[in-house]
Design a protein around this motif. Structure first.
Motif, PDB file in Angstrom:
ATOM      1  N   ASN A   8       0.873  -1.174   0.000  1.00 21.62           N
ATOM      2  CA  ASN A   8       0.000   0.000   0.000  1.00 21.62           C
ATOM      3  C   ASN A   8       0.908   1.221   0.000  1.00 21.62           C
ATOM      4  OD1 ASN A   8      -1.939   1.920   0.262  1.00 21.62           O
ATOM      5  ND2 ASN A   8      -2.868   1.091   2.109  1.00 21.62           N
ATOM      6  N   VAL A   9       1.061   1.818  -1.157  1.00 24.42           N
ATOM      7  CA  VAL A   9       2.035   2.887  -1.339  1.00 24.42           C
ATOM      8  C   VAL A   9       1.348   4.107  -1.926  1.00 24.42           C
ATOM      9  CG1 VAL A   9       4.173   3.574  -2.489  1.00 24.42           C
ATOM     10  CG2 VAL A   9       3.908   1.229  -1.671  1.00 24.42           C
ATOM     11  N   ALA A  10       1.707   5.271  -1.390  1.00 30.02           N
ATOM     12  CA  ALA A  10       1.198   6.538  -1.911  1.00 30.02           C
ATOM     13  C   ALA A  10       2.375   7.394  -2.371  1.00 30.02           C
ATOM     14  CB  ALA A  10       0.398   7.278  -0.844  1.00 30.02           C
ATOM     15  N   ILE A  11       2.259   7.924  -3.586  1.00 28.94           N
ATOM     16  CA  ILE A  11       3.294   8.790  -4.163  1.00 28.94           C
ATOM     17  C   ILE A  11       2.643  10.110  -4.527  1.00 28.94           C
ATOM     18  CG2 ILE A  11       5.050   9.021  -5.955  1.00 28.94           C
ATOM     19  CD1 ILE A  11       4.963   5.976  -6.273  1.00 28.94           C
ATOM     20  N   ASN A  12       3.232  11.209  -4.065  1.00 29.08           N
ATOM     21  CA  ASN A  12       2.657  12.524  -4.324  1.00 29.08           C
ATOM     22  C   ASN A  12       3.695  13.459  -4.924  1.00 29.08           C
ATOM     23  OD1 ASN A  12      -0.084  12.234  -3.046  1.00 29.08           O
ATOM     24  ND2 ASN A  12       1.187  11.749  -1.276  1.00 29.08           N
ATOM     25  N   PHE A  13       3.312  14.074  -6.066  1.00 23.06           N
ATOM     26  CA  PHE A  13       4.097  15.151  -6.661  1.00 23.06           C
ATOM     27  C   PHE A  13       3.281  16.434  -6.506  1.00 23.06           C
ATOM     28  CE2 PHE A  13       5.687  11.391  -8.695  1.00 23.06           C
ATOM     29  CZ  PHE A  13       7.022  11.650  -8.942  1.00 23.06           C
TER      30      PHE A  13
ATOM     31  N   GLY B 192       1.374  25.056 -17.174  1.00 21.88           N
ATOM     32  CA  GLY B 192       0.593  24.291 -16.213  1.00 21.88           C
ATOM     33  C   GLY B 192       1.436  23.736 -15.085  1.00 21.88           C
ATOM     34  N   GLN B 193       0.781  23.499 -13.952  1.00 18.77           N
ATOM     35  CA  GLN B 193       1.394  22.845 -12.808  1.00 18.77           C
ATOM     36  C   GLN B 193       0.532  21.648 -12.432  1.00 18.77           C
ATOM     37  OE1 GLN B 193       1.700  25.797  -9.733  1.00 18.77           O
ATOM     38  NE2 GLN B 193       3.806  26.319 -10.281  1.00 18.77           N
ATOM     39  N   MET B 194       1.209  20.548 -12.098  1.00 18.31           N
ATOM     40  CA  MET B 194       0.470  19.330 -11.807  1.00 18.31           C
ATOM     41  C   MET B 194       0.768  18.858 -10.392  1.00 18.31           C
ATOM     42  SD  MET B 194       0.397  15.662 -13.812  1.00 18.31           S
ATOM     43  CE  MET B 194       2.163  15.390 -13.614  1.00 18.31           C
ATOM     44  N   THR B 195      -0.272  18.540  -9.694  1.00 25.32           N
ATOM     45  CA  THR B 195      -0.153  17.862  -8.405  1.00 25.32           C
ATOM     46  C   THR B 195      -0.725  16.468  -8.594  1.00 25.32           C
ATOM     47  OG1 THR B 195      -0.319  19.900  -7.126  1.00 25.32           O
ATOM     48  CG2 THR B 195      -0.879  17.848  -5.997  1.00 25.32           C
ATOM     49  N   LEU B 196       0.123  15.468  -8.345  1.00 24.77           N
ATOM     50  CA  LEU B 196      -0.222  14.096  -8.671  1.00 24.77           C
ATOM     51  C   LEU B 196      -0.217  13.252  -7.397  1.00 24.77           C
ATOM     52  CD1 LEU B 196      -0.734  11.939 -10.877  1.00 24.77           C
ATOM     53  CD2 LEU B 196       1.749  11.654 -11.025  1.00 24.77           C
ATOM     54  N   GLY B 197      -1.305  12.565  -7.153  1.00 25.18           N
ATOM     55  CA  GLY B 197      -1.396  11.661  -6.020  1.00 25.18           C
ATOM     56  C   GLY B 197      -1.675  10.248  -6.497  1.00 25.18           C
ATOM     57  N   LEU B 198      -0.709   9.367  -6.286  1.00 26.32           N
ATOM     58  CA  LEU B 198      -0.845   7.989  -6.737  1.00 26.32           C
ATOM     59  C   LEU B 198      -0.942   7.078  -5.518  1.00 26.32           C
ATOM     60  CD1 LEU B 198       1.988   8.021  -9.430  1.00 26.32           C
ATOM     61  CD2 LEU B 198      -0.413   8.634  -9.720  1.00 26.32           C
ATOM     62  N   LYS B 199      -1.947   6.259  -5.491  1.00 26.07           N
ATOM     63  CA  LYS B 199      -2.126   5.309  -4.397  1.00 26.07           C
ATOM     64  C   LYS B 199      -2.312   3.922  -4.983  1.00 26.07           C
ATOM     65  CE  LYS B 199      -4.198   8.596  -1.134  1.00 26.07           C
ATOM     66  NZ  LYS B 199      -5.374   8.889  -0.291  1.00 26.07           N
ATOM     67  N   TYR B 200      -1.445   3.011  -4.567  1.00 25.20           N
ATOM     68  CA  TYR B 200      -1.482   1.651  -5.078  1.00 25.20           C
ATOM     69  C   TYR B 200      -1.649   0.688  -3.908  1.00 25.20           C
ATOM     70  CZ  TYR B 200       0.324   3.739  -9.337  1.00 25.20           C
ATOM     71  OH  TYR B 200       0.479   4.505 -10.445  1.00 25.20           O
ATOM     72  N   ASN B 201      -2.624  -0.171  -4.038  1.00 27.50           N
ATOM     73  CA  ASN B 201      -2.911  -1.129  -2.993  1.00 27.50           C
ATOM     74  C   ASN B 201      -3.052  -2.513  -3.625  1.00 27.50           C
ATOM     75  OD1 ASN B 201      -3.492  -2.140  -0.450  1.00 27.50           O
ATOM     76  ND2 ASN B 201      -5.694  -1.879  -0.722  1.00 27.50           N
ATOM     77  N   VAL B 202      -2.219  -3.455  -3.163  1.00 27.88           N
ATOM     78  CA  VAL B 202      -2.257  -4.820  -3.682  1.00 27.88           C
ATOM     79  C   VAL B 202      -2.547  -5.760  -2.516  1.00 27.88           C
ATOM     80  CG1 VAL B 202      -0.939  -6.689  -4.726  1.00 27.88           C
ATOM     81  CG2 VAL B 202      -0.702  -4.365  -5.599  1.00 27.88           C
ATOM     82  N   VAL B 203      -3.588  -6.542  -2.651  1.00 22.90           N
ATOM     83  CA  VAL B 203      -3.953  -7.554  -1.662  1.00 22.90           C
ATOM     84  C   VAL B 203      -4.231  -8.844  -2.412  1.00 22.90           C
ATOM     85  CG1 VAL B 203      -5.550  -8.239   0.152  1.00 22.90           C
ATOM     86  CG2 VAL B 203      -4.913  -5.822  -0.094  1.00 22.90           C
ATOM     87  N   HIS B 204      -3.500  -9.896  -2.034  1.00 13.87           N
ATOM     88  CA  HIS B 204      -3.664 -11.204  -2.682  1.00 13.87           C
ATOM     89  C   HIS B 204      -3.500 -11.089  -4.200  1.00 13.87           C
ATOM     90  CE1 HIS B 204      -4.846 -12.536   1.215  1.00 13.87           C
ATOM     91  NE2 HIS B 204      -6.012 -11.926   1.208  1.00 13.87           N
ATOM     92  N   HIS B 205      -2.511 -10.321  -4.603  1.00 14.69           N
ATOM     93  CA  HIS B 205      -2.145 -10.169  -6.017  1.00 14.69           C
ATOM     94  C   HIS B 205      -3.185  -9.402  -6.826  1.00 14.69           C
ATOM     95  CE1 HIS B 205       1.014 -13.629  -6.153  1.00 14.69           C
ATOM     96  NE2 HIS B 205       1.124 -12.870  -5.079  1.00 14.69           N
ATOM     97  N   ASP B 206      -4.145  -8.808  -6.156  1.00 16.14           N
ATOM     98  CA  ASP B 206      -5.139  -7.988  -6.852  1.00 16.14           C
ATOM     99  C   ASP B 206      -4.841  -6.519  -6.582  1.00 16.14           C
ATOM    100  OD1 ASP B 206      -6.535 -10.125  -7.930  1.00 16.14           O
ATOM    101  OD2 ASP B 206      -7.760 -10.365  -6.118  1.00 16.14           O
ATOM    102  N   LEU B 207      -4.725  -5.752  -7.669  1.00 14.47           N
ATOM    103  CA  LEU B 207      -4.361  -4.342  -7.572  1.00 14.47           C
ATOM    104  C   LEU B 207      -5.592  -3.467  -7.665  1.00 14.47           C
ATOM    105  CD1 LEU B 207      -2.323  -1.912  -7.749  1.00 14.47           C
ATOM    106  CD2 LEU B 207      -2.410  -2.228 -10.234  1.00 14.47           C
ATOM    107  N   THR B 208      -5.676  -2.543  -6.727  1.00 18.85           N
ATOM    108  CA  THR B 208      -6.626  -1.431  -6.847  1.00 18.85           C
ATOM    109  C   THR B 208      -5.826  -0.161  -6.623  1.00 18.85           C
ATOM    110  OG1 THR B 208      -7.174  -1.618  -4.497  1.00 18.85           O
ATOM    111  CG2 THR B 208      -8.597  -2.769  -6.062  1.00 18.85           C
ATOM    112  N   ALA B 209      -5.968   0.759  -7.551  1.00 22.54           N
ATOM    113  CA  ALA B 209      -5.154   1.974  -7.481  1.00 22.54           C
ATOM    114  C   ALA B 209      -6.000   3.170  -7.842  1.00 22.54           C
ATOM    115  CB  ALA B 209      -3.958   1.873  -8.432  1.00 22.54           C
ATOM    116  N   SER B 210      -5.620   4.291  -7.271  1.00 27.08           N
ATOM    117  CA  SER B 210      -6.262   5.555  -7.640  1.00 27.08           C
ATOM    118  C   SER B 210      -5.178   6.542  -8.021  1.00 27.08           C
ATOM    119  CB  SER B 210      -7.083   6.095  -6.462  1.00 27.08           C
ATOM    120  OG  SER B 210      -6.236   6.403  -5.365  1.00 27.08           O
TER     121      SER B 210
END
Length: 975
Positions: free
Chosen positions: A651-656, A679-697
């Motif tokens: 469960n990892v979150a990456i923010n720019f 332009g300026q970008m603010t990026l929030g990446l959230k990756y969650n893997v449980v039992h080899h299944d990925l759900t990310a936003s």
């Protein structure tokens, strides 16, 4: 008479005695010497096959003695084998009778010479001289009773020649002096003995002591002084055909030796051995391998029977050793010794192993100072030189006794700057060591040649340091008992890409703290990994590979190894346990470049701080990650999360934050074919893997985004990106996008980048394919704002349609970069049914204009003609009767009427029939369509939408539609 009788009785014995004496004297003085002089050479030649010569033999009758002068015995080839100038032997007859043994009072040998030669086959020139008889074998072990009161050898000489090695080895021992007193073969009798000789090559040998032959026993003092090692090795037949050993030796010892039939007993005490100016030279190349100015062993005590060896001290100073690994991978010393040498060593080892009682060896002090070792690895393309100096080594109380702890001190200088020290203790039985290890300033640049075997990478700088406690036990490679507790690291590390000559990986400091290593238990732990100012340059090349692949050197000569799972039956190895409590990164940085894009991209990450905790091989372990840095020195970057490696969950979150988008313009070109202007970008990446299944936003916030020039890219997505931007950008110039992603890591086609791209493309496609739905959602409406409906044949707006335009106006105000295209439309099947009456009315106006223009000079256009009700009915009747004469006519009074009176009202019937012959007029329909578009445009202006954002398109008649509604199609575009 009596006297005469006595004389008569004495006379006869006297005569007999005198005669005997005369005969004895004649025999000793004349006959026997001549006989011996002639017979001795004959007998020697008969027994040995060699010629001999005796110049003169004298026998002295009183006391009985014999002297031999000028004796010579020849080799088979006529060369001298043995000779002496003078031999004198004086017998003690009375003592011999008294002792029942042969007693020689004196034996003097002057100027003896013996020539001993060993042939190529190993045979000696004296072999076969004496033939052992059968009765000799039976009496072997029985000593002839003999006593020699004095033996004296003067000015002796021994010539040694050895051809067994293929080269002549020659040494002359001269002069040789020997004095022995009271030699005897009687039991428990010992003789005093003094022997001294000088070697022709240099050096002397002195032997003083006592010798007994029944039993065989001796004790005394031996001393070799200034003897050349080359001579000693040659005499012992230990000279190597490949090595030349020079130097001198000094050896002295008190000894006791005895052979009682149960084995040799030897005791050495107060022994001293010193070697001076030793040099070992390889003969073929004349290279100096070993140079040892001074080395010594003091106070040596040896007991062969008890198998004890004690040495007070062993020392060496200023030695210099040269070694190298040949291009074939063989150590130079290994190559210098033949297989025979190895067999001999193995034989000796086998003999030692067969002994029931092991040797007990004690060395009180073993010390080497200022020793230098130079090593060259010639297997490398560029040979590597390692200078190990100075070497200081000290052992105290060295012993082979089981479990004896031996203090050890070792110091190694490495290539001038480095230093390795060991302080602690060790044991020989069993083999073990427990030492404090300290490694400082080992310059890794010096080991570049090893790195060249694997990667195209130059090590410019780097200092290795290790400190801690090292424990060793046993020497079996299969079970290496190695333990270490301490710290290790590399400081000032800098590598450079050999291809681009640019820095690749570097750091100011890297230290692994509190390591605890147990090799046999496969356990490796540490509390913290500290990395100060790390840097890495990462490049994705045009072919999508990275710069790392360019650096690796692959050995094409070795075939690739393919695993065959089906044939493997090896038992599973015990698992390795590792644990690292914490990784701490300080002020990290990186240069990233992606050359695979149409526009090359480069990014810098600086001031990266943070790390991870909880790295472990435990299945339940969870790694907690936290990093913070800056991209381009402008945009903060934060990474936080948790990873469970053995479960594959994370469960990892990456923010720019506020990343300048023109800096990532190449990725926009690759994706959509446009540069980014602003332009300026603010990026929030959230990756969650449980039992080899990925759900990310993927949460994206873009501020003041503007597309730049279009760039040709055949692989770009085919969507109206500018429209999508205009739809997504709010009144404050911000775009908010949520891109959810899901998938299974077990899918062999799984790719997170492909998933994100597909999800983003799908979202944008939905936006541009239903722009009015997006716009309606902005204002909270669910109406379809893309269609405005009108009554058939009319261009006014109903209340319902006005309400829709009100919502559309609100949406356009919220999305200020959108423009509205209005395409007016009319439909023949619905609108013409209404507007055809206008067409009929216009034709009637044309007829009336013709009537008016016939009666006046002032002409009038039909557009300006106004019809009264009477005129309308009259002209309608005229036109109907004209076009349909069979259906209508006028009466005698001129009134129009239908021929079939039951057909209905005349004027209604006339209009319906005339409608059938009036064709739909495209121009009239277009005017209606245009009027509708204008109505919409005017209404939008009234609602506050700027006219420059409204565009009326060319009208269309009977466009395709899904319903029967009479509607105008609206289109959204970006400004």
């Amino acid at each position: 008479m009596v006297i005469q009788r006595i004389r008569s009785n004495i006379k006869i014995p006297a005569v007999i005695l005198g005669s005997l004496i005369l005969i004895y004297l004649s025999f000793c003085v004349v006959i026997l010497p001549r006989l011996l002089t002639s017979k001795i050479p004959e007998l020697i030649e008969q027994d040995t096959g060699r010629k001999a010569l005796v110049t003169k033999i004298q026998i002295l009758p009183f006391p009985l003695a014999i002297s031999v002068q000028g004796f010579e015995m020849q080799e088979a080839d006529g060369a001298v084998f043995a000779e002496f100038a003078y031999l004198y032997i004086r017998l003690g007859l009375i003592q011999s009778i008294q002792q029942s043994a042969l007693v020689i009072e004196q034996l003097i040998l002057s100027k003896p010479l013996v020539h001993i030669s060993r042939q190529k086959q190993g045979d000696f020139n004296f072999q076969g001289l004496v033939k052992v008889k059968a009765d000799d074998k039976q009496t072997k072990g029985m000593l002839f009773p003999l006593s020699i009161l004095q033996i004296k050898v003067e000015d002796g000489q021994l010539i040694w020649e050895d051809f067994s090695s293929g080269q002549l080895v020659k040494e002359t021992l001269a002069p040789i002096s020997l004095n022995i007193e009271n030699f005897s073969t009687k039991i428990d009798q010992q003789a005093q003995m003094n022997l001294s000789l000088t070697l022709g090559s240099g050096g002397t040998f002195d032997w003083q002591g006592r010798v007994g032959f029944n039993p065989k026993i001796s004790e005394g003092h031996l001393q070799l002084e200034h003897v050349h090692l080359e001579t000693l090795l040659a005499l012992a037949n230990q000279n190597s055909p490949k090595l030349k050993v020079t130097g001198s030796e000094l050896f002295s010892a008190d000894y006791k030796v005895a052979d009682a039939g149960l084995g040799l007993k030897l005791i050495l005490t107060k022994a001293e051995l010193a070697l001076h100016d030793v040099q070992v030279i390889e003969k073929r190349t004349a290279k100096l391998l070993i140079k040892a100015p001074v080395s010594a062993m003091h106070d040596i005590a040896l007991d062969l029977e008890k198998q004890n060896l004690t040495i007070k001290s062993i020392s060496a100073e200023n030695a210099d050793i040269q070694s190298w690994l040949t291009p074939e991978g063989v150590m130079n010393y290994q190559a210098l010794f033949s297989a025979n040498d190895i067999d001999v060593n193995n034989s000796v080892a086998s003999i030692n192993a067969s002994q029931k009682k092991p040797w007990l060896i004690n060395v009180n002090s073993l010390e080497f100072n200022d020793v230098a070792l130079s090593f060259e690895d010639q297997t490398l393309k560029k040979p590597l030189m390692i200078a190990i100096k100075p070497i200081a080594f000290k052992l105290t109380n060295l012993s082979t006794q089981a479990e004896t702890q031996i203090p050890i001190q070792l110091s190694l200088g490495i290539n001038e700057t480095g230093l390795i020290t060991l302080n602690g203790s060790m044991a020989l039985k069993p083999v073990s060591a427990n030492v404090a290890l300290d490694v400082k300033n080992i310059d890794l640049e010096n080991f570049q040649s090893y790195i060249d075997k694997f990667v195209h990478l130059d090590v410019i700088d780097g200092d290795l340091h290790i400190n801690g406690q090292l424990s060793l036990a046993g020497l079996a490679p299969s079970k290496p008992f190695i333990k270490f507790k301490g710290n290790a690291g590399i400081d000032h590390f800098l590598t450079r890409d050999q291809n681009l000559r640019k820095d690749f990986i570097k750091w100011s400091g890297l230290t692994l703290m509190d390591m605890d290593i147990d090799v046999i238990a496969k356990r490796y732990t540490a509390t913290e990994l500290l990395i100060d100012k790390p840097y890495a340059r990462v490049t994705i090349k045009k072919d999508k590979t990275t710069n790392f692949s360019d650096l690796i050197i692959r050995d094409k000569s070795k075939p690739s190894i393919q695993a065959n799972v089906a044939n493997t039956s090896q038992p599973l190895a015990s698992p390795v346990y590792f644990k690292l409590d914490k990784i701490q990164v300080t002020d990290g940085s990186s240069d990233f470049a992606d050359l695979s894009l149409i526009l090359p991209f480069a990014a810098e990450i600086k001031s990266l701080d943070g790390g991870a905790i909880g790295l472990s091989s435990e299945k339940a372990s969870t790694i907690k990650l936290a990093l913070a840095g800056n991209a381009y020195d402008l945009a903060p970057v934060n990474i936080k999360g948790e990873i469970t490696p053995y479960l594959g969950d994370f469960n990892v979150a990456i923010n720019f934050n506020e990343l300048p988008m023109p800096l990532v313009s190449p990725y926009m070109v690759q994706f959509a074919g446009y540069r980014v202007e602003k332009g300026q970008m603010t990026l929030g990446l959230k990756y969650n893997v449980v039992h080899h299944d990925l759900t990310a936003s993927n949460s994206i916030l873009i501020n003041q985004f503007e597309l730049g020039d279009k760039v040709e890219n055949p692989n770009a997505v085919s969507i109206p990106l500018k429209l999508a931007v205009a739809l997504l950008k709010d009144s404050d110039g911000k775009i908010k996008i949520e891109v959810p992603v899901s998938g299974s890591l077990d899918d062999p086609k799984f790719s997170i980048s492909a998933l994100i791209k597909d999800a983003l493309l799908n979202m944008l496609s939905k936006v541009v394919s239903a722009p009015f739905r997006v716009l309606a959602s902005v204002i909270g409406s669910e109406e379809d704002l893309s269609i405005i409906s009108f009554p058939a044949g009319h261009s006014y707006l109903t209340k319902l349609q006005q309400a829709k335009l009100d919502s559309l106006a609100l949406g356009l105000k919220a999305r200020t970069t959108l423009t509205l295209d209005i395409k007016g439309a009319a439909f023949i099947d619905q609108d013409w049914l209404v507007i055809r009456e206008d067409a009929l009315y216009e034709q009637l106006k044309r007829r009336r204009a013709i009537e008016i223009n016939q009666n006046t000079d002032k002409k009038i256009r039909h557009e300006y003609v106004e019809l009264s009700g009477e005129d309308y009915n009259r002209l309608l009747a005229d036109m109907f009767i004209e076009k349909f004469p069979l259906l209508a006519d006028r009466s005698l009074l001129g009134s129009p009427h239908l021929i079939n009176v039951k057909a209905g009202d005349f004027y209604e019937t006339a209009k319906q029939k005339l409608f059938t012959i009036i064709k739909p007029e495209e121009d009239r329909l277009k005017r209606l369509a245009s009027a509708r578009a204008q109505v919409i445009s005017n209404y939008m202006v009234q609602q506050g939408v700027a006219s420059e954002r409204l565009f009326i398109l060319d009208t269309v008649i009977d466009p395709e539609r899904n319903t029967k509604d009479i509607s105008v199609v609206l289109l959204l575009n970006s400004n």
